[in-house]
Design an enzyme around this catalytic site. Sequence first.
Site, PDB file in Angstrom:
ATOM      1  N   CYS A 113     -19.347  -8.908  -8.911  1.00  0.00           N
ATOM      2  CA  CYS A 113     -19.764  -8.667  -7.923  1.00  0.00           C
ATOM      3  C   CYS A 113     -20.807  -9.436  -7.378  1.00  0.00           C
ATOM      4  CB  CYS A 113     -20.748  -7.388  -7.714  1.00  0.00           C
ATOM      5  SG  CYS A 113     -19.132  -5.802  -8.533  1.00  0.00           S
ATOM      6  N   HIS A 252     -24.155  -5.459  -0.661  1.00  0.00           N
ATOM      7  CA  HIS A 252     -23.207  -4.907  -1.395  1.00  0.00           C
ATOM      8  C   HIS A 252     -22.800  -3.822  -1.078  1.00  0.00           C
ATOM      9  CE1 HIS A 252     -20.548  -4.461  -4.919  1.00  0.00           C
ATOM     10  NE2 HIS A 252     -21.161  -4.164  -5.791  1.00  0.00           N
ATOM     11  N   ASN A 282     -15.504  -0.377  -3.333  1.00  0.00           N
ATOM     12  CA  ASN A 282     -16.565  -1.338  -3.896  1.00  0.00           C
ATOM     13  C   ASN A 282     -15.017  -2.671  -4.837  1.00  0.00           C
ATOM     14  OD1 ASN A 282     -17.894  -3.152  -5.489  1.00  0.00           O
ATOM     15  ND2 ASN A 282     -18.570  -1.730  -6.861  1.00  0.00           N
TER      16      ASN A 282
HETATM   17  O1  UT7 Z   1     -20.644  -3.201  -7.873  1.00  0.00           O
HETATM   18  C1  UT7 Z   1     -21.378  -2.802  -9.031  1.00  0.00           C
HETATM   19  C2  UT7 Z   1     -22.441  -1.769  -8.833  1.00  0.00           C
HETATM   20  N1  UT7 Z   1     -21.752  -0.188  -9.043  1.00  0.00           N
HETATM   21  C3  UT7 Z   1     -22.980   0.664  -8.263  1.00  0.00           C
HETATM   22  O2  UT7 Z   1     -23.805  -0.012  -8.108  1.00  0.00           O
HETATM   23  C4  UT7 Z   1     -21.858   2.082  -8.837  1.00  0.00           C
HETATM   24  C5  UT7 Z   1     -23.870   2.758  -8.699  1.00  0.00           C
HETATM   25  N2  UT7 Z   1     -23.424   4.379  -9.046  1.00  0.00           N
HETATM   26  C6  UT7 Z   1     -23.128   4.888  -8.577  1.00  0.00           C
HETATM   27  O3  UT7 Z   1     -22.360   4.946  -7.020  1.00  0.00           O
HETATM   28  C7  UT7 Z   1     -22.994   6.036  -8.941  1.00  0.00           C
HETATM   29  O4  UT7 Z   1     -23.776   6.580 -10.015  1.00  0.00           O
HETATM   30  C8  UT7 Z   1     -21.447   6.857  -9.171  1.00  0.00           C
HETATM   31  C9  UT7 Z   1     -20.830   7.459  -7.499  1.00  0.00           C
HETATM   32  C10 UT7 Z   1     -20.809   6.253 -10.052  1.00  0.00           C
HETATM   33  C11 UT7 Z   1     -21.591   8.400  -9.259  1.00  0.00           C
HETATM   34  O5  UT7 Z   1     -22.405   8.983  -8.687  1.00  0.00           O
HETATM   35  P1  UT7 Z   1     -23.557  10.057  -8.816  1.00  0.00           P
HETATM   36  O6  UT7 Z   1     -24.158  11.206  -8.797  1.00  0.00           O
HETATM   37  O7  UT7 Z   1     -24.885   9.426  -9.992  1.00  0.00           O
HETATM   38  O8  UT7 Z   1     -22.545  11.138 -10.371  1.00  0.00           O
HETATM   39  P2  UT7 Z   1     -22.513  10.961 -11.964  1.00  0.00           P
HETATM   40  O9  UT7 Z   1     -22.292  10.114 -12.813  1.00  0.00           O
HETATM   41  O10 UT7 Z   1     -23.925  11.459 -12.316  1.00  0.00           O
HETATM   42  O11 UT7 Z   1     -22.117  12.732 -11.762  1.00  0.00           O
HETATM   43  C12 UT7 Z   1     -22.382  13.851 -11.636  1.00  0.00           C
HETATM   44  C13 UT7 Z   1     -21.127  14.719 -11.397  1.00  0.00           C
HETATM   45  C14 UT7 Z   1     -20.452  14.705 -13.073  1.00  0.00           C
HETATM   46  O12 UT7 Z   1     -20.325  16.158 -13.148  1.00  0.00           O
HETATM   47  P3  UT7 Z   1     -21.225  17.544 -13.658  1.00  0.00           P
HETATM   48  O13 UT7 Z   1     -21.847  16.241 -15.340  1.00  0.00           O
HETATM   49  O14 UT7 Z   1     -22.457  17.444 -12.817  1.00  0.00           O
HETATM   50  O15 UT7 Z   1     -20.671  18.488 -14.209  1.00  0.00           O
HETATM   51  C15 UT7 Z   1     -19.363  14.072 -13.041  1.00  0.00           C
HETATM   52  O16 UT7 Z   1     -18.621  14.134 -13.879  1.00  0.00           O
HETATM   53  O17 UT7 Z   1     -20.307  14.043 -11.063  1.00  0.00           O
HETATM   54  C16 UT7 Z   1     -19.059  14.316 -11.575  1.00  0.00           C
HETATM   55  N3  UT7 Z   1     -17.913  13.358 -10.911  1.00  0.00           N
HETATM   56  C17 UT7 Z   1     -17.054  13.477 -10.380  1.00  0.00           C
HETATM   57  N4  UT7 Z   1     -16.380  14.649 -10.108  1.00  0.00           N
HETATM   58  C18 UT7 Z   1     -15.216  14.844  -8.854  1.00  0.00           C
HETATM   59  C19 UT7 Z   1     -18.074  12.094 -11.849  1.00  0.00           C
HETATM   60  N5  UT7 Z   1     -17.197  11.508 -11.239  1.00  0.00           N
HETATM   61  C20 UT7 Z   1     -15.755  12.169 -10.337  1.00  0.00           C
HETATM   62  C21 UT7 Z   1     -15.290  12.566  -9.219  1.00  0.00           C
HETATM   63  N6  UT7 Z   1     -14.691  13.157  -8.845  1.00  0.00           N
HETATM   64  N7  UT7 Z   1     -14.128  11.342  -9.077  1.00  0.00           N
END
Ligand code: UT7
Length: 325
Positions: A113, A252, A282
């Site tokens: 990125c 970003h 992204n």
């Molecule tokens: O460009 C490079 C840099 N990248 C970034 O900066 C990305 C940084 N990270 C993020 O933006 C976030 O961590 C994400 C958007 C990737 C994820 O968001 P989060 O709030 O950290 O969610 P999580 O990974 O902790 O997941 C929470 C829940 C999980 O379910 P359980 O285990 O709580 O039941 C996931 O399985 O959300 C679930 N989940 C989804 N649900 C519906 C994960 N992806 C999805 C989805 N749709 N697409």
Amino acid sequence: MKHNVILGTGSAAPDNVVTNADLEKIMDTSDEWIVQRTGIKSRHIARPGEKFSDFAVPAARQALDMAGVEAADLDLILAGTISPDHIMPSGACSVQALLGAHKATGMDVCAACSGFIYGLSIADKYLKCDPDMNILVIGGEIVSHHLDWEDRTTAVLFGDAVGAAVVGARADGHRLLSVETGSDGNLGRLLYIEGLGSATPVTKDFDIDNTYIKMKGREIFKHAIKNMVEVSNRALARAGVTLDQVTKVIPHQANMRIIEMLAKQFKKPMSEVFVNIDRYGNSSAGTIPVALSEAVDTKFIEPGDIVLMTVFGGGLTWAAAVLEW
Ligand code: UT7
């Protein structure tokens, strides 16, 4: 006296737009989850056969037109990308051939990125050695080719887009006051693509899973904020500019919550922070140059603005630049 300046900007993206509703049909996700957790509503996704140079070249032509620089007068092309048309030749060389920039040297900047701002950093240093150079800096990806459409934790986040800027040294213009970069290879496994390199080459047993982006989102989230704040402070100090003097921020576009947290850290209202993540997702190295190009075209940034751009990505890598527009 001459300063390093941005002479022109441009951007391009595939015309195929994929909405959250489209994704709901192919994986277990929802528009509500994606909007609340990321701010993304739709993204551009390349059609089969579409490749990096299909968008890098129009983005570059737009930047060259605005700059009033002919492709034939380019001395250097830097392409920040992890998704060039081919592993060899470089994306920059592919673009050079298509633009007819026969005098230029072309090379890719592999910083995920952060590729565009890393490219600006290299351009800045080249220009300090040779102020007569015309440099094209490109940033962007066809990142969708590295997405596993069965992995909802990554597939909903990314999109394809490419941006470009022409940089040179002039007495007047939109000054590049500073560029700062950083990286930490020890954290590389938080965001990576396993295969296609020499560690996991393509053999007859090659598993396509090795071509997909893998990310530990929550951990990346924390490192993203910490390092974008740190590198922004370094860039501001190098520019001799205080945070109070910054009038526009181009962050970003990885997650709306990260963007809002950065705005809070920088004590800036969201009206001074450029956002297009809702329409692009992204686009990795594309986020900053596409946002810069749209910010210029829409007059979000205007003469007199002090602009802070900051980015974070795989590597891990991070970077920031300060502009006086
Ligand atoms: O460009 C490079 C840099 N990248 C970034 O900066 C990305 C940084 N990270 C993020 O933006 C976030 O961590 C994400 C958007 C990737 C994820 O968001 P989060 O709030 O950290 O969610 P999580 O990974 O902790 O997941 C929470 C829940 C999980 O379910 P359980 O285990 O709580 O039941 C996931 O399985 O959300 C679930 N989940 C989804 N649900 C519906 C994960 N992806 C999805 C989805 N749709 N697409």
